[in-house]
Write a protein that holds these residues in place. Structure first.
Motif, PDB file in Angstrom:
ATOM      1  N   SER A  78       0.829  -1.203   0.000  1.00 11.89           N
ATOM      2  CA  SER A  78       0.000   0.000   0.000  1.00 11.89           C
ATOM      3  C   SER A  78       0.864   1.253   0.000  1.00 11.89           C
ATOM      4  O   SER A  78       0.608   2.201  -0.760  1.00 11.89           O
ATOM      5  N   VAL A  79       1.895   1.275   0.812  1.00 14.98           N
ATOM      6  CA  VAL A  79       2.825   2.412   0.855  1.00 14.98           C
ATOM      7  C   VAL A  79       3.513   2.569  -0.498  1.00 14.98           C
ATOM      8  O   VAL A  79       3.633   3.672  -1.029  1.00 14.98           O
ATOM      9  N   ALA A  80       3.957   1.447  -1.077  1.00 13.63           N
ATOM     10  CA  ALA A  80       4.623   1.498  -2.389  1.00 13.63           C
ATOM     11  C   ALA A  80       3.664   2.047  -3.447  1.00 13.63           C
ATOM     12  O   ALA A  80       4.059   2.869  -4.288  1.00 13.63           O
ATOM     13  N   ASN A  81       2.405   1.609  -3.408  1.00 17.24           N
ATOM     14  CA  ASN A  81       1.404   2.097  -4.375  1.00 17.24           C
ATOM     15  C   ASN A  81       1.165   3.594  -4.209  1.00 17.24           C
ATOM     16  O   ASN A  81       1.070   4.335  -5.190  1.00 17.24           O
ATOM     17  N   ILE A  82       1.054   4.025  -2.955  1.00 16.30           N
ATOM     18  CA  ILE A  82       0.831   5.450  -2.682  1.00 16.30           C
ATOM     19  C   ILE A  82       2.017   6.264  -3.185  1.00 16.30           C
ATOM     20  O   ILE A  82       1.856   7.303  -3.832  1.00 16.30           O
ATOM     21  N   LEU A  83       3.231   5.784  -2.891  1.00 16.63           N
ATOM     22  CA  LEU A  83       4.433   6.487  -3.354  1.00 16.63           C
ATOM     23  C   LEU A  83       4.498   6.531  -4.884  1.00 16.63           C
ATOM     24  O   LEU A  83       4.844   7.554  -5.479  1.00 16.63           O
ATOM     25  N   GLU A  84       4.147   5.420  -5.510  1.00 16.54           N
ATOM     26  CA  GLU A  84       4.177   5.357  -6.978  1.00 16.54           C
ATOM     27  C   GLU A  84       3.157   6.320  -7.586  1.00 16.54           C
ATOM     28  O   GLU A  84       3.460   7.048  -8.529  1.00 16.54           O
ATOM     29  N   ARG A  85       1.939   6.353  -7.007  1.00 12.25           N
ATOM     30  CA  ARG A  85       0.919   7.282  -7.498  1.00 12.25           C
ATOM     31  C   ARG A  85       1.362   8.724  -7.277  1.00 12.25           C
ATOM     32  O   ARG A  85       1.171   9.590  -8.128  1.00 12.25           O
ATOM     33  N   GLY A  86       1.965   8.967  -6.114  1.00  9.94           N
ATOM     34  CA  GLY A  86       2.472  10.313  -5.824  1.00  9.94           C
ATOM     35  C   GLY A  86       3.552  10.720  -6.807  1.00  9.94           C
ATOM     36  O   GLY A  86       3.567  11.850  -7.305  1.00  9.94           O
ATOM     37  N   GLN A  87       4.461   9.790  -7.098  1.00  6.93           N
ATOM     38  CA  GLN A  87       5.540  10.077  -8.052  1.00  6.93           C
ATOM     39  C   GLN A  87       4.967  10.315  -9.447  1.00  6.93           C
ATOM     40  O   GLN A  87       5.389  11.230 -10.150  1.00  6.93           O
ATOM     41  N   SER A  88       3.978   9.480  -9.824  1.00  5.65           N
ATOM     42  CA  SER A  88       3.342   9.653 -11.145  1.00  5.65           C
ATOM     43  C   SER A  88       2.652  11.009 -11.235  1.00  5.65           C
ATOM     44  O   SER A  88       2.762  11.703 -12.246  1.00  5.65           O
ATOM     45  N   ALA A  89       1.946  11.382 -10.162  1.00  4.03           N
ATOM     46  CA  ALA A  89       1.257  12.680 -10.154  1.00  4.03           C
ATOM     47  C   ALA A  89       2.271  13.819 -10.224  1.00  4.03           C
ATOM     48  O   ALA A  89       2.071  14.792 -10.952  1.00  4.03           O
ATOM     49  N   ALA A  90       3.378  13.675  -9.483  1.00  2.88           N
ATOM     50  CA  ALA A  90       4.419  14.714  -9.514  1.00  2.88           C
ATOM     51  C   ALA A  90       5.049  14.803 -10.902  1.00  2.88           C
ATOM     52  O   ALA A  90       5.281  15.898 -11.417  1.00  2.88           O
ATOM     53  N   ASP A  91       5.318  13.640 -11.513  1.00  2.00           N
ATOM     54  CA  ASP A  91       5.893  13.630 -12.867  1.00  2.00           C
ATOM     55  C   ASP A  91       4.939  14.266 -13.873  1.00  2.00           C
ATOM     56  O   ASP A  91       5.363  15.032 -14.738  1.00  2.00           O
ATOM     57  N   LEU A  92       3.649  13.934 -13.738  1.00  2.00           N
ATOM     58  CA  LEU A  92       2.649  14.495 -14.644  1.00  2.00           C
ATOM     59  C   LEU A  92       2.568  16.011 -14.477  1.00  2.00           C
ATOM     60  O   LEU A  92       2.539  16.751 -15.465  1.00  2.00           O
ATOM     61  N   ARG A  93       2.563  16.464 -13.238  1.00  2.00           N
ATOM     62  CA  ARG A  93       2.509  17.908 -12.974  1.00  2.00           C
ATOM     63  C   ARG A  93       3.765  18.586 -13.530  1.00  2.00           C
ATOM     64  O   ARG A  93       3.693  19.657 -14.118  1.00  2.00           O
ATOM     65  N   LYS A  94       4.915  17.944 -13.354  1.00  2.00           N
ATOM     66  CA  LYS A  94       6.181  18.502 -13.859  1.00  2.00           C
ATOM     67  C   LYS A  94       6.141  18.606 -15.382  1.00  2.00           C
ATOM     68  O   LYS A  94       6.488  19.640 -15.956  1.00  2.00           O
ATOM     69  N   ARG A  95       5.697  17.510 -16.035  1.00  2.00           N
ATOM     70  CA  ARG A  95       5.616  17.525 -17.499  1.00  2.00           C
ATOM     71  C   ARG A  95       4.634  18.591 -17.972  1.00  2.00           C
ATOM     72  O   ARG A  95       4.875  19.277 -18.962  1.00  2.00           O
ATOM     73  N   GLY A  96       3.513  18.731 -17.254  1.00  2.00           N
ATOM     74  CA  GLY A  96       2.528  19.758 -17.601  1.00  2.00           C
ATOM     75  C   GLY A  96       3.109  21.162 -17.469  1.00  2.00           C
ATOM     76  O   GLY A  96       2.883  22.024 -18.318  1.00  2.00           O
ATOM     77  N   SER A  97       3.872  21.383 -16.410  1.00  2.00           N
ATOM     78  CA  SER A  97       4.500  22.696 -16.206  1.00  2.00           C
ATOM     79  C   SER A  97       5.524  22.987 -17.297  1.00  2.00           C
ATOM     80  O   SER A  97       5.592  24.105 -17.814  1.00  2.00           O
ATOM     81  N   ILE A  98       6.320  21.977 -17.631  1.00  2.00           N
ATOM     82  CA  ILE A  98       7.331  22.148 -18.686  1.00  2.00           C
ATOM     83  C   ILE A  98       6.646  22.430 -20.021  1.00  2.00           C
ATOM     84  O   ILE A  98       7.055  23.330 -20.759  1.00  2.00           O
ATOM     85  N   LEU A  99       5.594  21.677 -20.321  1.00  2.00           N
ATOM     86  CA  LEU A  99       4.864  21.883 -21.579  1.00  2.00           C
ATOM     87  C   LEU A  99       4.251  23.277 -21.626  1.00  2.00           C
ATOM     88  O   LEU A  99       4.337  23.960 -22.653  1.00  2.00           O
ATOM     89  N   ALA A 100       3.652  23.694 -20.512  1.00  3.85           N
ATOM     90  CA  ALA A 100       3.046  25.034 -20.469  1.00  3.85           C
ATOM     91  C   ALA A 100       4.106  26.111 -20.680  1.00  3.85           C
ATOM     92  O   ALA A 100       3.884  27.084 -21.411  1.00  3.85           O
ATOM     93  N   GLU A 101       5.278  25.931 -20.077  1.00  9.85           N
ATOM     94  CA  GLU A 101       6.353  26.915 -20.235  1.00  9.85           C
ATOM     95  C   GLU A 101       6.878  26.907 -21.676  1.00  9.85           C
ATOM     96  O   GLU A 101       7.153  27.962 -22.247  1.00  9.85           O
TER      97      GLU A 101
END
Length: 197
Positions: free
Chosen positions: A55-78
């Motif tokens: 469960s912790v690994a899944n939460i961390l993975e989802r968190g990392q995926s969300a952070a990566d997605l947000r990062k990619r979105g920010s880079i794309l927007a810039e």
């Protein structure tokens, strides 16, 4: 009486032995139940720990995926912002060219856009006032190969820069804004290639 005492003593002895065996059997059974309970508890604890880790690994993975997605979105927007700013700067530079360079560009654009036959060029009020002397002659000399002729109209159009080309009531908007708008995706791709390759 000695015989009765002996019988009582023997019954007592057998009872004690039976009680001891029963007690020993009960203790053995209790040890087995306790060992089984310990084993089951250890297994349950291990299962809970495994599920918790997963469960912790899944939460961390989802968190990392969300952070990566947000990062990619920010880079794309810039990147999109930089591309848009670059295109707007290029458009502003074209509009702000000195008169000679500006009308050299207009001449090339008019030659490229001209069709066979006679037509008219309509400028903005600002551009009409600054058309260089002899521009219409230079333009028509450049159009001879296309069997076309263009006359500069005294009428104006509400455009920022560029011109409107008319042939018998049919207008083609060759303003800088219209050209940039029609080539928007191509320009975005080219600017992206230049900036980020």
């Amino acid at each position: 009486m000695a015989g009765l005492d002996k019988i009582i003593s023997q019954i007592k002895e057998e009872s004690q032995e039976t009680a001891a065996r029963t007690l020993a059997a009960a203790r053995d059974e209790a040890e087995k139940v306790l060992a089984a309970a310990r084993k089951e508890a250890e297994s349950e604890c291990a299962d809970i720990e495994r599920r918790s880790r997963q469960s912790v690994a899944n939460i961390l993975e989802r968190g990392q995926s969300a952070a990566d997605l947000r990062k990619r979105g920010s880079i794309l927007a810039e990147k999109q912002k930089l591309i848009g700013d670059t295109i707007e700067k290029a458009k502003a530079e074209l509009k702000g060219m000195d008169t000679d360079a500006y009308f050299d560009m207009i001449l090339k654009l008019a030659v490229k856009s001209a069709q066979e036959g006679k037509g008219e060029l309509l400028f903005s009020e600002k551009d009409l006032a600054r058309v260089p002397e002899g521009f219409e002659d230079r333009l028509n000399a450049a159009l001879k190969d296309k069997d076309a002729a263009l006359h500069i109209s005294k009428d104006t159009r509400d455009i920022d820069a560029g011109f409107v080309l008319t042939y018998g009531g049919i207008e083609e908007n060759c303003s800088i804004n219209a050209i940039f708008d029609s080539a928007h995706e191509l320009l975005q791709d080219k600017v992206q290639e230049i900036l980020f390759s």
